[in-house]
Design a protein around this motif. Structure first.
Motif, short mmCIF file in Angstrom:
data_model
loop_
_atom_site.label_atom_id
_atom_site.label_comp_id
_atom_site.label_asym_id
_atom_site.label_seq_id
_atom_site.Cartn_x
_atom_site.Cartn_y
_atom_site.Cartn_z
N GLN A 116 -74.58 -21.27 -74.01
CA GLN A 116 -74.46 -21.10 -75.46
C GLN A 116 -74.46 -19.60 -75.82
O GLN A 116 -73.70 -19.15 -76.67
N ASP A 117 -75.33 -18.85 -75.15
CA ASP A 117 -75.36 -17.39 -75.36
C ASP A 117 -74.00 -16.77 -75.08
O ASP A 117 -73.54 -15.91 -75.83
N GLY A 123 -71.81 -17.15 -77.88
CA GLY A 123 -72.21 -16.22 -78.94
C GLY A 123 -71.74 -14.81 -78.64
O GLY A 123 -71.23 -14.10 -79.51
N HIS A 124 -71.86 -14.40 -77.37
CA HIS A 124 -71.43 -13.04 -76.99
C HIS A 124 -69.94 -12.88 -77.23
O HIS A 124 -69.48 -11.84 -77.71
N LEU A 153 -68.25 -14.35 -79.46
CA LEU A 153 -68.03 -14.22 -80.89
C LEU A 153 -68.39 -12.83 -81.40
O LEU A 153 -67.66 -12.24 -82.20
N TYR A 154 -69.52 -12.28 -80.96
CA TYR A 154 -69.87 -10.91 -81.41
C TYR A 154 -68.73 -9.96 -81.08
O TYR A 154 -68.39 -9.06 -81.84
N SER A 168 -65.55 -10.38 -83.11
CA SER A 168 -65.79 -9.78 -84.42
C SER A 168 -65.64 -8.27 -84.35
O SER A 168 -65.06 -7.65 -85.25
N GLU A 226 -62.05 -7.37 -84.15
CA GLU A 226 -61.35 -7.58 -85.42
C GLU A 226 -61.52 -6.41 -86.39
O GLU A 226 -60.67 -6.20 -87.26
N ARG A 271 -58.23 -12.65 -85.17
CA ARG A 271 -58.81 -13.55 -84.18
C ARG A 271 -57.75 -14.43 -83.55
O ARG A 271 -57.73 -14.66 -82.34
#
Lengths: 337, 95
Positions: free
Chosen positions: A95-96, A99-100, A102-103, A106, A109, A115
């Motif tokens: 899961q981390d 998340g990584h 996604l960071y 972002s 972007e 994206r």
């Protein structure tokens, strides 16, 4: 994880040839370099050289793709983890990684790339991601080896990136590094349990080390004399240490950990040099690395197919979420009206 | 509909009561509610916060970095705005 010097020198031919810069541009570039030299952070809307922007988009997006693809080899074992403790740890780790990713998307972007463009590049096979995720995970010990070695190498690579000159990337890396240390520790603990277990378990741990050692060393990218962008990236303070420096640090940190486990590093040339205080190690097989980057690794095709399937299978969820949001908006309007 | 329709939200987290919300990053979501749900999973997996703001990125007005000088210079030469500008004899206490 996981950034890697993925662009070999041969590719430089594809870069546009340098054009004449105007006086104004030269002044802007001079001021930019002064700010970087003074350790000032560059923020999204600040002026930056086009090459700086391009390099960051490439590096951050490759890094993001690596996190997302990196979920696959470990996700493979979630349903088969031997205990609930190991299962929740692995689930949290995977899961981390999401998340990584996604960071990092972002952060990319903020440089003016969308994206969908980035995801499209991954799904079309155009984008690169860390070579390490193109190896299979046939045994449970691979999960330990990945946490210990792959995340260990990632940390070595990523800690200096927390001081990267580009603000959003540096901030994302701070968050990531904070979370990454649990990943490495759970992996080492898992290896320790196997190494101290039955002879069969220990054999399994050794086998995983044998398969993951060299690919982990390759994670640091081509050696310095083969690395395409090193000098410029150092000047821009995107990169702080060379590939070879970081690789050496990893070897120095990891060999004693292997000794503690009672496992043998699969390198007959590995020896400690008391004079330098460093471990010397054998030559890396770059043919294997280059083949993987070309798409010919053991799992390249499988990984991209898995990402495409997830994207296609998830289409209805994205559509439903959009429809639900529209309905909610309508309802709110009606209530207000 | 494609996901291209999903706007970008900037996410702010209050680490604990008594502290301000602080920008932590951004994410795409179909609407603000989904942005809050996803921000919970993405940015508060380890007790990082007690409150989340999701702000549509398009709603943020930002100053232009190229105007930084003209915007902030006027404050730079006003030393009289700082307490140390004023001379008070050492014998005077509690001021």
């Amino acid at each position: 994880m996981y950034t890697q010097g993925l662009d070999a020198k041969a590719e430089q031919g594809a870069q546009p040839s340098p054009r004449l810069v105007t006086e104004q541009e030269a002044a802007l570039q001079g001021r930019f370099q002064e700010r970087v030299d003074a350790e000032e952070k560059i923020e999204p809307r600040d002026w930056m050289p086009e090459g700086y922007r391009r390099t960051l988009v490439r590096q951050i997006s490759q890094h993001a793709h690596s996190e997302i693809v990196g979920m696959l080899p470990e996700g493979n074992w979630i349903t088969r983890a031997p205990t609930l403790r190991r299962k929740v740890a692995l689930l949290a780790k995977v899961q981390d990684e999401g998340g990584h990713g996604l960071y990092l998307y972002s952060a990319a972007e903020t440089l003016g790339v969308s994206r969908d463009e980035l995801v499209g590049q991954l799904l079309s096979g155009k984008a690169k991601y860390s070579s390490i995720f193109n190896y299979p995970t046939p045994t449970w010990a691979d999960i330990g080896a990945i946490g210990w070695l792959v995340d260990g190498a990632a940390i070595m690579n990523q800690v200096p990136l927390c001081r990267c000159s580009y603000g959003p990337y540096a901030r994302a890396m701070v968050r990531i590094c904070r979370e990454e240390s649990f990943h490495q520790r759970q992996g080492y603990e898992l290896m320790l349990a196997l190494a101290q277990g039955t002879p069969e378990q220990k054999r399994m741990a050794q086998d995983a080390l044998n398969r993951w050692w060299w690919p982990s060393l390759m994670m640091f990218g081509p050696s310095d004399d083969q690395s395409a962008h090193s000098a410029q990236n150092m000047a821009w303070k995107i990169k702080r240490f060379s590939n070879d420096e970081l690789r050496q640090r990893f070897v120095d940190a990891t060999v004693p950990q292997a000794e503690f486990l009672g496992l043998t590093i699969p390198d007959p040339e590995l020896r400690f040099n008391a004079g330098t205080g460093h471990y010397e190690f054998g030559a890396i097989d770059w043919t294997e690395f280059n083949e993987i980057l070309k798409g010919n690794g053991p799992c390249n095709r499988e990984r991209i197919e898995a990402r495409r399937k997830v994207w296609d299978d998830g289409a209805w969820v994205r559509e439903a979420a959009t429809a639900h949001a529209a309905k909610r908006k309508q309802r709110a309007l009606k209530k207000a009206g | 509909m494609d996901r291209k329709d999903w706007p970008l939200f900037e996410i702010f987290i209050r680490p604990k009561n008594g502290l301000s919300h602080k920008h932590v990053g951004s994410l795409h979501a179909a609407d603000a509610r989904m942005a809050l749900d996803n921000a919970r999973d993405v940015y508060t997996r380890r007790g990082e916060g007690v409150s989340i703001w999701a702000v549509p990125a398009a709603s943020i007005a930002a100053s232009d970095p190229t105007e930084k000088a003209s915007l902030f210079d006027p404050a730079d030469d006003k030393v009289y705005r700082h307490p140390t500008f004023y001379d008070i004899p050492a014998d005077v206490k509690n001021i």
